[in-house]
Design a protein around this motif. Structure first.
Motif, mmCIF file in Angstrom:
data_model
loop_
_atom_site.group_PDB
_atom_site.id
_atom_site.type_symbol
_atom_site.label_atom_id
_atom_site.label_comp_id
_atom_site.label_asym_id
_atom_site.label_seq_id
_atom_site.Cartn_x
_atom_site.Cartn_y
_atom_site.Cartn_z
ATOM 1 N N TRP A 167 0.709 -1.205 -0.029
ATOM 2 C CA TRP A 167 0.017 -0.047 -0.037
ATOM 3 C C TRP A 167 0.866 1.052 0.073
ATOM 4 O O TRP A 167 0.508 2.232 -0.677
ATOM 5 N N SER A 168 1.821 1.171 0.754
ATOM 6 C CA SER A 168 2.686 2.406 1.028
ATOM 7 C C SER A 168 3.971 2.309 1.379
ATOM 8 O O SER A 168 4.315 1.187 2.070
ATOM 9 N N VAL A 169 5.137 3.200 1.176
ATOM 10 C CA VAL A 169 6.468 2.917 1.871
ATOM 11 C C VAL A 169 6.865 4.302 2.049
ATOM 12 O O VAL A 169 6.876 5.345 1.107
ATOM 13 N N GLU A 170 7.364 4.500 3.355
ATOM 14 C CA GLU A 170 7.941 5.754 3.626
ATOM 15 C C GLU A 170 9.436 5.598 4.303
ATOM 16 O O GLU A 170 9.580 4.632 5.041
ATOM 17 N N LEU A 171 10.316 6.453 3.992
ATOM 18 C CA LEU A 171 11.707 6.477 4.367
ATOM 19 C C LEU A 171 11.700 7.905 5.031
ATOM 20 O O LEU A 171 11.895 8.912 4.606
ATOM 21 N N ASP A 172 12.091 8.113 6.397
ATOM 22 C CA ASP A 172 12.088 9.357 7.206
ATOM 23 C C ASP A 172 11.101 9.978 6.691
ATOM 24 O O ASP A 172 11.125 11.240 6.821
ATOM 25 N N GLN B 154 10.888 0.108 -6.895
ATOM 26 C CA GLN B 154 10.976 -0.698 -8.180
ATOM 27 C C GLN B 154 10.460 -2.106 -7.736
ATOM 28 O O GLN B 154 10.793 -2.587 -6.614
ATOM 29 N N ARG B 155 9.511 -2.619 -8.515
ATOM 30 C CA ARG B 155 8.727 -3.763 -8.073
ATOM 31 C C ARG B 155 9.060 -4.855 -9.034
ATOM 32 O O ARG B 155 9.341 -4.889 -10.346
ATOM 33 N N ASP B 156 9.305 -6.095 -8.466
ATOM 34 C CA ASP B 156 9.618 -7.189 -9.166
ATOM 35 C C ASP B 156 8.660 -8.367 -8.320
ATOM 36 O O ASP B 156 9.149 -8.921 -7.367
ATOM 37 N N ASP B 157 7.740 -8.497 -9.030
ATOM 38 C CA ASP B 157 6.725 -9.771 -8.547
ATOM 39 C C ASP B 157 6.338 -8.991 -6.723
ATOM 40 O O ASP B 157 5.710 -8.003 -6.720
ATOM 41 N N ASN B 158 6.324 -10.102 -6.005
ATOM 42 C CA ASN B 158 6.184 -9.432 -4.576
ATOM 43 C C ASN B 158 7.583 -8.888 -3.769
ATOM 44 O O ASN B 158 7.520 -8.687 -2.704
ATOM 45 N N ARG B 159 8.294 -8.536 -4.543
ATOM 46 C CA ARG B 159 9.665 -7.831 -4.119
ATOM 47 C C ARG B 159 9.741 -6.213 -4.604
ATOM 48 O O ARG B 159 9.553 -6.095 -5.643
ATOM 49 N N PHE B 160 10.151 -5.623 -3.503
ATOM 50 C CA PHE B 160 10.331 -4.131 -3.949
ATOM 51 C C PHE B 160 11.786 -3.672 -3.503
ATOM 52 O O PHE B 160 12.305 -4.110 -2.462
ATOM 53 N N LEU B 161 12.434 -2.689 -4.517
ATOM 54 C CA LEU B 161 13.804 -2.339 -4.204
ATOM 55 C C LEU B 161 13.594 -0.908 -3.862
ATOM 56 O O LEU B 161 13.128 -0.240 -4.936
ATOM 57 N N ILE B 162 14.310 -0.517 -2.757
ATOM 58 C CA ILE B 162 14.459 1.081 -2.748
ATOM 59 C C ILE B 162 15.770 1.453 -2.467
ATOM 60 O O ILE B 162 16.695 0.740 -2.050
ATOM 61 N N SER B 163 16.160 2.840 -2.904
ATOM 62 C CA SER B 163 17.436 3.178 -2.715
ATOM 63 C C SER B 163 17.578 3.556 -1.176
ATOM 64 O O SER B 163 16.736 4.497 -0.806
ATOM 65 N N LEU B 164 18.884 3.645 -0.773
ATOM 66 C CA LEU B 164 19.075 4.216 0.719
ATOM 67 C C LEU B 164 19.999 5.434 0.507
ATOM 68 O O LEU B 164 21.037 5.438 -0.252
ATOM 69 N N PRO B 165 19.829 6.415 1.431
ATOM 70 C CA PRO B 165 20.810 7.452 1.536
ATOM 71 C C PRO B 165 22.236 6.961 1.956
ATOM 72 O O PRO B 165 22.505 5.980 2.729
ATOM 73 N N ALA B 166 23.261 7.643 1.344
ATOM 74 C CA ALA B 166 24.729 7.463 2.079
ATOM 75 C C ALA B 166 24.920 8.042 3.337
ATOM 76 O O ALA B 166 26.084 7.740 3.860
ATOM 77 N N ASP B 167 24.316 8.655 4.030
ATOM 78 C CA ASP B 167 24.356 9.350 5.391
ATOM 79 C C ASP B 167 24.561 8.237 6.270
ATOM 80 O O ASP B 167 23.846 7.236 6.231
ATOM 81 N N ASP B 168 25.573 8.326 7.233
ATOM 82 C CA ASP B 168 25.725 7.522 8.472
ATOM 83 C C ASP B 168 24.857 7.975 9.618
ATOM 84 O O ASP B 168 25.039 8.825 10.326
ATOM 85 N N ARG B 169 23.617 7.490 9.241
ATOM 86 C CA ARG B 169 22.589 7.747 10.280
ATOM 87 C C ARG B 169 21.572 6.822 10.721
ATOM 88 O O ARG B 169 21.455 5.947 9.679
ATOM 89 N N VAL B 170 20.618 6.946 11.227
ATOM 90 C CA VAL B 170 19.434 5.967 11.622
ATOM 91 C C VAL B 170 18.498 6.158 10.732
ATOM 92 O O VAL B 170 17.872 7.412 10.574
ATOM 93 N N ASP C 202 14.410 5.450 9.366
ATOM 94 C CA ASP C 202 13.123 5.100 9.751
ATOM 95 C C ASP C 202 12.338 4.684 8.607
ATOM 96 O O ASP C 202 11.782 5.686 7.753
ATOM 97 N N LEU C 203 12.073 3.371 8.388
ATOM 98 C CA LEU C 203 11.407 2.747 7.153
ATOM 99 C C LEU C 203 10.054 2.259 7.766
ATOM 100 O O LEU C 203 9.962 1.534 8.616
ATOM 101 N N ARG C 204 8.913 2.741 7.140
ATOM 102 C CA ARG C 204 7.669 2.295 7.589
ATOM 103 C C ARG C 204 6.901 1.709 6.250
ATOM 104 O O ARG C 204 6.897 2.297 4.934
ATOM 105 N N ILE C 205 6.489 0.472 5.867
ATOM 106 C CA ILE C 205 5.587 0.082 5.178
ATOM 107 C C ILE C 205 4.233 -0.519 5.503
ATOM 108 O O ILE C 205 4.223 -0.903 6.759
ATOM 109 N N VAL C 206 3.305 -0.263 4.520
ATOM 110 C CA VAL C 206 1.980 -0.988 5.024
ATOM 111 C C VAL C 206 1.496 -1.748 3.808
ATOM 112 O O VAL C 206 1.798 -1.353 2.461
#
Length: 451
Positions: free
Chosen positions: A385-390, A397-413, A415-419
């Motif tokens: 339904w949704s994907v949120e990062l920070d 990007q979607r491949d069947d039931n798999r999804f690929l997201i890019s991550l920032p290069a910052d060295d920090r924590v 916060d990833l949320r999916i529904v």
């Protein structure tokens, strides 16, 4: 009226007169006259200012110095004769002699002729009050010449005890040792101290004094399977003397190795005790095997050198009595572990189940990752339904039931949320429901080969 303006005093051969004074401390002029041929004594002629009238008394004080052959050598027993001084032309000559034992020597009478021992009352009469009641002062009186007094001098041997501190440090490629030897010297001074190390310890080391002690030189020799070191001090010392010894040698820790630690031993002492500290490093696993008693690190407080706070490789401290401690250590490299590319600090999932055969889930991850991409694999048949990062919506990007997201290069924590929504079987009045969670993978690149 007759007055005496000079007096000759016989002095034994080899003796020197550095000074002559009167009873009021004033210097008197004097002349030294060498011994005539066939005589065993010389003379010193002392001038008496103003002269001395008949029946008057005059006190003359002088010092005499003599260094017998070999006296400055390293002897233990030597013989000496008390010097005889006499006023030339005296019709009556009475007096007393006194031998004072020094801190490091004691004298014993061997040949006594023409002399009688003095009691405490007689000592006072002859001005020897400091010798009253003393067992370290030998006093005799004479009532004419000749007299003879020969003594045997014995040098008092120092009595030593010791406490040693051994700081042994094992690094990945180097073994270092720092030793402190605390000698307690009693009865007499000494300028020579001894200690030893195992024969296989490096012969190239440094020795220096601590707290004002100066080391003149040192040398070593192999004795009984140990290397015995002789340390010469710049000055003779008594009481507490501290020596520091430092050495190092290479250590091959590429494979597990076991060896005995070189522990320092004070030599020539009546008794000794010691404290031993074994310190490893973060790059090594060090295991010490010893029958010695383990003690608190506070036992090292008596040493000038102290171990580093919070030793990375751990610190083992042991105490012992005697001179033969045994400590064996086993050194090996710790097992290597790859650092994870992602660390999840917090993970939570909340699921709402419907009797109509569907469930809605909200998942949250707080993670720190060094990867460039994050793959989300939802359960079979699930709809994202949704994907949120920070807090920002993402378009993966979607491949069947798999999804690929890019991550920032910052060295920090992050916060990833999916529904997402997942199908489930219909539920009656009650029943069990299996809800497989989503799975997460990190990728260095956007392909399965680096998953």
């Amino acid at each position: 009226t007759y007055r005496l303006f000079a007096v000759d005093i016989h002095i034994p051969s080899g003796w020197q007169i550095p000074s002559m004074t009167s009873s009021d401390g004033k210097a008197l002029a004097f002349e030294v006259i060498d011994a005539a041929e066939g005589e065993t004594y010389g003379r010193v002629r002392v001038a008496l200012p103003g002269g001395i009238a008949a029946g008057a008394q005059c006190n003359i004080y002088f010092q005499a110095v003599h260094t017998p052959p070999g006296w400055l050598g390293n002897w233990t027993t030597a013989q000496f004769s008390f010097p005889v001084f006499a006023v030339q032309g005296a019709q009556r000559d009475v007096g007393a002699i006194n031998v004072q034992n020094a801190d490091e020597m004691v004298a014993y009478p061997e040949i006594i002729e023409g002399l009688t021992p003095l009691d405490d009352q007689d000592k006072v009469e002859y001005g020897l009050a400091t010798a009253v009641g003393s067992h370290d002062a030998i006093a005799f009186q004479y009532e004419g010449h000749p007299y003879q007094a020969t003594f045997r001098a014995e040098r008092i041997s120092p009595r030593l005890t010791a406490k040693t501190y051994s700081f042994l440090h094992l690094n990945a490629n180097l073994f270092t040792a720092h030793y402190e030897i605390v000698f307690d010297i009693d009865r007499a001074k000494t300028d020579t101290l001894f200690f030893s190390l195992p024969e296989n310890a490096p012969a190239d080391l440094s020795i220096h004094g601590i707290e004002g002690i100066t080391v003149k030189d040192y040398e070593s020799a192999l004795v009984g399977g140990r290397r015995r070191w002789t340390v010469h001090l710049a000055e003779r010392q008594r009481d507490v003397v501290r020596l520091a010894v430092d050495l190092e040698q290479t250590l091959d820790s590429s494979k597990p190795v076991e060896f005995s630690m070189p522990v320092v031993r004070a030599e020539g002492v009546d008794r000794q005790s010691g404290v031993l500290a074994v310190e490893g490093s973060a790059e090594l696993d060090v295991e010490a095997t010893t029958p010695l008693r383990r003690v608190d690190v506070g036992e090292l407080a008596g040493a000038v050198h102290q171990p580093r706070r919070g030793a990375a490789g751990g610190l083992g401290v042991f105490a012992y009595l005697g001179d033969d401690p045994a400590v064996t250590v086993r050194v090996s490299r710790p097992r290597k572990y790859a650092l994870p590319t992602a660390i999840v600090q917090r993970a939570e999932i909340t699921t709402q189940i419907s009797i109509t055969g569907a469930s809605q889930s909200a998942a949250r991850l707080l993670l720190r990752a060094s990867a460039a991409f994050l793959e989300i694999e939802l359960p079979f048949g699930a709809n994202l339904w949704s994907v949120e990062l920070d807090g920002k919506p993402m378009q993966p990007q979607r491949d069947d039931n798999r999804f690929l997201i890019s991550l920032p290069a910052d060295d920090r924590v992050l916060d990833l949320r999916i529904v997402y929504e997942s199908p489930i079987g219909r539920i009656g009045l009650w029943g069990d429901v299996a809800l497989p969670p989503p799975r997460f993978f990190v990728r260095a690149e956007g392909n399965d080969g680096n998953r």
